[in-house]
Write an enzyme that holds these catalytic residues in place. Structure first.
Site, PDB file in Angstrom:
ATOM      1  N   THR A 115      -5.452 -31.441 -20.715  1.00 10.95           N
ATOM      2  CA  THR A 115      -6.704 -30.514 -20.682  1.00 10.95           C
ATOM      3  C   THR A 115      -7.954 -30.297 -19.813  1.00 10.95           C
ATOM      4  OG1 THR A 115      -9.042 -30.688 -22.751  1.00 10.95           O
ATOM      5  CG2 THR A 115      -7.930 -32.143 -21.832  1.00 10.95           C
ATOM      6  N   ASP A 116      -8.615 -29.135 -19.940  1.00  6.58           N
ATOM      7  CA  ASP A 116      -9.752 -29.083 -18.716  1.00  6.58           C
ATOM      8  C   ASP A 116     -11.041 -29.591 -19.534  1.00  6.58           C
ATOM      9  OD1 ASP A 116     -10.393 -28.308 -20.955  1.00  6.58           O
ATOM     10  OD2 ASP A 116     -11.583 -25.850 -20.720  1.00  6.58           O
ATOM     11  N   GLU A 117     -11.115 -30.514 -20.627  1.00  6.13           N
ATOM     12  CA  GLU A 117     -12.068 -31.444 -21.262  1.00  6.13           C
ATOM     13  C   GLU A 117     -12.014 -33.127 -20.460  1.00  6.13           C
ATOM     14  OE1 GLU A 117     -11.896 -32.345 -25.094  1.00  6.13           O
ATOM     15  OE2 GLU A 117     -10.973 -30.385 -26.284  1.00  6.13           O
ATOM     16  N   LYS A 147      -6.981 -38.698 -21.268  1.00  5.40           N
ATOM     17  CA  LYS A 147      -5.925 -37.256 -20.866  1.00  5.40           C
ATOM     18  C   LYS A 147      -6.172 -37.593 -19.894  1.00  5.40           C
ATOM     19  CE  LYS A 147      -3.720 -34.724 -22.600  1.00  5.40           C
ATOM     20  NZ  LYS A 147      -2.331 -34.784 -23.005  1.00  5.40           N
ATOM     21  N   TYR A 180     -11.167 -38.896 -26.510  1.00  6.56           N
ATOM     22  CA  TYR A 180      -9.826 -38.165 -26.559  1.00  6.56           C
ATOM     23  C   TYR A 180      -9.848 -37.797 -24.505  1.00  6.56           C
ATOM     24  CZ  TYR A 180      -7.613 -33.840 -25.615  1.00  6.56           C
ATOM     25  OH  TYR A 180      -6.875 -32.629 -25.341  1.00  6.56           O
TER      26      TYR A 180
HETATM   27  P1  NAD Z   1      -1.424 -31.951 -32.120  1.00  6.95           P
HETATM   28  O1  NAD Z   1      -2.171 -32.856 -32.061  1.00  6.95           O
HETATM   29  O2  NAD Z   1      -0.887 -30.534 -32.606  1.00  6.95           O
HETATM   30  O3  NAD Z   1      -0.110 -32.025 -31.835  1.00  6.95           O
HETATM   31  C1  NAD Z   1       1.295 -33.213 -30.921  1.00  6.95           C
HETATM   32  C2  NAD Z   1       1.875 -33.468 -31.276  1.00  6.95           C
HETATM   33  O4  NAD Z   1       2.743 -34.827 -30.577  1.00  6.95           O
HETATM   34  C3  NAD Z   1       2.440 -33.882 -32.627  1.00  6.95           C
HETATM   35  O5  NAD Z   1       4.039 -33.195 -33.243  1.00  6.95           O
HETATM   36  C4  NAD Z   1       2.711 -35.033 -32.688  1.00  6.95           C
HETATM   37  O6  NAD Z   1       3.404 -35.783 -33.991  1.00  6.95           O
HETATM   38  C5  NAD Z   1       3.154 -35.065 -31.508  1.00  6.95           C
HETATM   39  N1  NAD Z   1       2.922 -37.141 -31.637  1.00  6.95           N
HETATM   40  C6  NAD Z   1       1.812 -37.602 -31.962  1.00  6.95           C
HETATM   41  N2  NAD Z   1       1.841 -38.504 -30.665  1.00  6.95           N
HETATM   42  C7  NAD Z   1       3.044 -39.337 -30.206  1.00  6.95           C
HETATM   43  C8  NAD Z   1       3.858 -39.927 -29.727  1.00  6.95           C
HETATM   44  N3  NAD Z   1       3.619 -41.223 -29.186  1.00  6.95           N
HETATM   45  N4  NAD Z   1       5.129 -39.912 -29.656  1.00  6.95           N
HETATM   46  C9  NAD Z   1       5.547 -38.347 -29.696  1.00  6.95           C
HETATM   47  N5  NAD Z   1       5.024 -37.579 -30.540  1.00  6.95           N
HETATM   48  C10 NAD Z   1       3.788 -37.975 -30.637  1.00  6.95           C
HETATM   49  O7  NAD Z   1      -2.001 -31.025 -30.654  1.00  6.95           O
HETATM   50  P2  NAD Z   1      -1.683 -30.168 -29.515  1.00  6.95           P
HETATM   51  O8  NAD Z   1      -3.042 -29.136 -29.741  1.00  6.95           O
HETATM   52  O9  NAD Z   1      -0.524 -29.496 -29.526  1.00  6.95           O
HETATM   53  O10 NAD Z   1      -1.946 -30.418 -27.715  1.00  6.95           O
HETATM   54  C11 NAD Z   1      -0.405 -30.252 -27.242  1.00  6.95           C
HETATM   55  C12 NAD Z   1      -1.081 -30.760 -25.639  1.00  6.95           C
HETATM   56  O11 NAD Z   1      -1.824 -30.074 -25.223  1.00  6.95           O
HETATM   57  C13 NAD Z   1      -1.536 -32.482 -25.534  1.00  6.95           C
HETATM   58  O12 NAD Z   1      -1.271 -32.744 -24.793  1.00  6.95           O
HETATM   59  C14 NAD Z   1      -3.288 -31.576 -25.563  1.00  6.95           C
HETATM   60  O13 NAD Z   1      -4.191 -32.859 -24.775  1.00  6.95           O
HETATM   61  C15 NAD Z   1      -2.604 -30.335 -24.890  1.00  6.95           C
HETATM   62  N6  NAD Z   1      -3.800 -29.860 -24.932  1.00  6.95           N
HETATM   63  C16 NAD Z   1      -4.416 -28.754 -26.175  1.00  6.95           C
HETATM   64  C17 NAD Z   1      -5.006 -27.896 -25.938  1.00  6.95           C
HETATM   65  C18 NAD Z   1      -5.783 -27.315 -27.043  1.00  6.95           C
HETATM   66  O14 NAD Z   1      -6.709 -26.566 -27.519  1.00  6.95           O
HETATM   67  N7  NAD Z   1      -5.135 -27.543 -29.079  1.00  6.95           N
HETATM   68  C19 NAD Z   1      -5.488 -27.215 -25.235  1.00  6.95           C
HETATM   69  C20 NAD Z   1      -5.360 -28.099 -23.901  1.00  6.95           C
HETATM   70  C21 NAD Z   1      -4.122 -29.185 -24.061  1.00  6.95           C
HETATM   71  P1  TYD Z   2     -12.353 -28.147 -31.432  1.00  2.13           P
HETATM   72  O1  TYD Z   2     -11.715 -27.026 -32.523  1.00  2.13           O
HETATM   73  O2  TYD Z   2     -12.199 -29.686 -32.304  1.00  2.13           O
HETATM   74  O3  TYD Z   2     -11.633 -28.496 -30.193  1.00  2.13           O
HETATM   75  P2  TYD Z   2     -12.922 -29.376 -29.023  1.00  2.13           P
HETATM   76  O4  TYD Z   2     -13.404 -29.455 -29.492  1.00  2.13           O
HETATM   77  O5  TYD Z   2     -11.170 -30.187 -27.884  1.00  2.13           O
HETATM   78  O6  TYD Z   2     -13.203 -28.166 -28.039  1.00  2.13           O
HETATM   79  O7  TYD Z   2     -14.041 -27.624 -31.835  1.00  2.13           O
HETATM   80  C1  TYD Z   2     -14.192 -26.210 -30.914  1.00  2.13           C
HETATM   81  C2  TYD Z   2     -15.819 -27.092 -30.928  1.00  2.13           C
HETATM   82  O8  TYD Z   2     -15.694 -26.568 -32.566  1.00  2.13           O
HETATM   83  C3  TYD Z   2     -16.609 -28.132 -29.939  1.00  2.13           C
HETATM   84  O9  TYD Z   2     -17.486 -27.348 -29.607  1.00  2.13           O
HETATM   85  C4  TYD Z   2     -17.026 -28.682 -31.931  1.00  2.13           C
HETATM   86  C5  TYD Z   2     -16.919 -27.250 -32.567  1.00  2.13           C
HETATM   87  N1  TYD Z   2     -16.862 -27.740 -34.583  1.00  2.13           N
HETATM   88  C6  TYD Z   2     -17.936 -27.214 -34.818  1.00  2.13           C
HETATM   89  O10 TYD Z   2     -19.047 -26.641 -34.696  1.00  2.13           O
HETATM   90  N2  TYD Z   2     -17.626 -27.515 -36.644  1.00  2.13           N
HETATM   91  C7  TYD Z   2     -16.347 -27.959 -37.177  1.00  2.13           C
HETATM   92  O11 TYD Z   2     -16.127 -28.126 -37.927  1.00  2.13           O
HETATM   93  C8  TYD Z   2     -14.973 -28.629 -35.632  1.00  2.13           C
HETATM   94  C9  TYD Z   2     -14.021 -29.309 -35.800  1.00  2.13           C
HETATM   95  C10 TYD Z   2     -15.680 -28.300 -35.088  1.00  2.13           C
END
Ligand code: NAD
Ligand code: TYD
Length: 360
Positions: free
Chosen positions: A135-137, A165, A161
């Site tokens: 992630t960019d975070e 990561k 989180y």
């Molecule tokens: P998500 O929470 O929707 O899905 C995570 C999945 O991993 C789930 O299916 C869960 O069951 C599985 N999981 C969790 N713990 C596990 C374990 N110990 N063993 C096997 N499986 C396990 O997450 P996402 O949003 O799909 O993110 C996927 C990846 O992308 C993550 O690594 C996250 O850090 C990264 N990412 C997410 C975003 C975003 O905006 N959602 C952006 C950048 C990077």
């Molecule tokens: P989120 O979707 O949780 O992603 P991340 O924290 O990983 O960026 O949140 C996106 C943005 O929205 C973040 O600045 C927090 C804000 N947010 C709200 O304002 N209200 C909400 O109920 C949630 C879940 C997030």
């Protein structure tokens, strides 16, 4: 080695989009290893349930025996690691699972992959890839005028989180530098699209709007995120897997910086057109709630490197991607009903009660 890949976390939001696309595009066999936490959902994979190119394995990435067995049985040419705990607010409530899966789990996975990789012949060793999805975070928070994150930015994670990561990214880096494991790391901005669990901003707002519930904005809504349609993230990962230089990291983003308030207004305006309320606008449901502790102000990705070196660019703009996303949620209300029953309700009441909002 076979033309097969292992994907971890492939029942979650991005992982399931990736696996669905991989199988539908006919790119080969996928072994999908997922623990099925609250965020993993087999319904996300219903379209490929009977496809012989998709094998689902219910397990933890930290389970060395299972991982070892899968690697030796299927002899994959790559492992793509999506598995993680992914929600910042949950990491604030309970960081333990984040340490366990994102750090210890990734470590165990790397150890098993390294042992498997060492047994390959020279050509197979050179062709193998371990792609870590991050992630960019990890780069921390930007000021209003700061340039967007480049791959060379220092890591300054601010939440449990992002810290977990960041730690996993460092482990991946070390396994390349120390052991020569052919790794690739991608750091992507905020995704949105189908199968996004409604604890995150965009699907939560769509769901709450349609349910007549408050649309909770943390703080004053001025925090900025850089949004990328999930299908574009998946195409970028495929490109990095195919052509990325081993040991490198690639930032992936959509050049779509928006304040949270802009995102919520856009969603309300689309819903006002597609599913008008009998009276008034969905904007009337917007509520300001107590801010997230340590809330990062701004993320922005500089995606120049992946475009210049690998020729990847997103296909969707925010405007096209968000319309598609709203359409998907309107057409898949049954999916939403299923994922918002049970455990989801406990999370929502806990997270928003302490922000002064009743939202059971
Ligand atoms: P998500 O929470 O929707 O899905 C995570 C999945 O991993 C789930 O299916 C869960 O069951 C599985 N999981 C969790 N713990 C596990 C374990 N110990 N063993 C096997 N499986 C396990 O997450 P996402 O949003 O799909 O993110 C996927 C990846 O992308 C993550 O690594 C996250 O850090 C990264 N990412 C997410 C975003 C975003 O905006 N959602 C952006 C950048 C990077
Ligand atoms: P989120 O979707 O949780 O992603 P991340 O924290 O990983 O960026 O949140 C996106 C943005 O929205 C973040 O600045 C927090 C804000 N947010 C709200 O304002 N209200 C909400 O109920 C949630 C879940 C997030």
């Amino acid at each position: 080695m076979n033309n097969c890949i292992i994907v971890t976390g492939g029942a979650g939001f991005i992982g399931s989009n990736f696996v669905n696309a991989w199988v539908t595009l006919g790119l080969g066999k996928v072994i999908n290893l997922d623990k099925l936490t609250y965020a993993g959902n087999m319904e996300n994979l219903a379209g490929i349930e009977h496809d012989h190119n998709h094998i689902f394995v219910h397990a933890d990435i930290g389970d060395k025996d299972v991982v070892n067995n899968l690697l030796h049985t299927h002899r994959p040419r790559a492992v793509v690691n999506f598995a993680a705990e992914s929600h910042v607010d949950r990491s604030i409530h309970g960081p333990g699972e984040f340490i366990q899966t994102n750090i210890v789990g990734t470590f165990n996975l790397l150890e098993e992959v390294r042992a498997y990789w060492l047994e390959l012949d020279e050509k197979e060793k050179a062709d193998f890839r371990f792609l870590h999805v991050s992630t960019d975070e990890v780069y921390g928070s930007l000021g209003a005028k700061d340039p967007a994150f480049k791959e060379t930015n220092p890591y300054e994670p601010n939440s449990p989180y992002s810290a977990s990561k960041a730690a996993s990214d460092h482990l991946v880096r070390a396994y390349h530098h120390t052991y020569g494991l052919p790794t690739l790391t991608t750091n992507c901005s905020n995704n949105y699209g189908p199968y996004h669990f409604p604890e995150k901003l965009i699907p939560l707002v769509i769901h709450n709007a349609l349910s007549g519930k408050p649309l909770p904005i943390y703080g004053n809504g001025s925090n900025i995120r850089d949004w990328l349609y999930v299908g574009d993230h998946c195409s970028a990962i495929r490109r990095v897997l195919e052509a990325g230089k081993v040991g490198e990291t690639y930032n992936i983003g959509g050049w779509n910086e928006k304040t949270n308030l802009e995102v919520v207004h856009t969603l309300c305006d689309i819903l006002d057109k597609k599913k008008p309320k009998p009276q008034g606008s969905y904007r009337d449901q917007i509520t300001y709630v107590q801010d997230r502790p340590g809330h990062d102000q701004r993320y922005a990705i500089d995606a120049t490197k992946i475009e210049r070196e690998l020729g990847w660019k997103p296909a969707e703009t925010f405007e096209t991607g968000i319309q598609k996303t709203v359409d998907w949620y309107l057409e898949n209300q049954k999916w939403v009903t299923h994922v918002t029953s049970g455990e989801y309700k406990n999370w929502v009441s806990k997270n928003y009660a302490e922000r002064g909002e009743e939202m059971a």
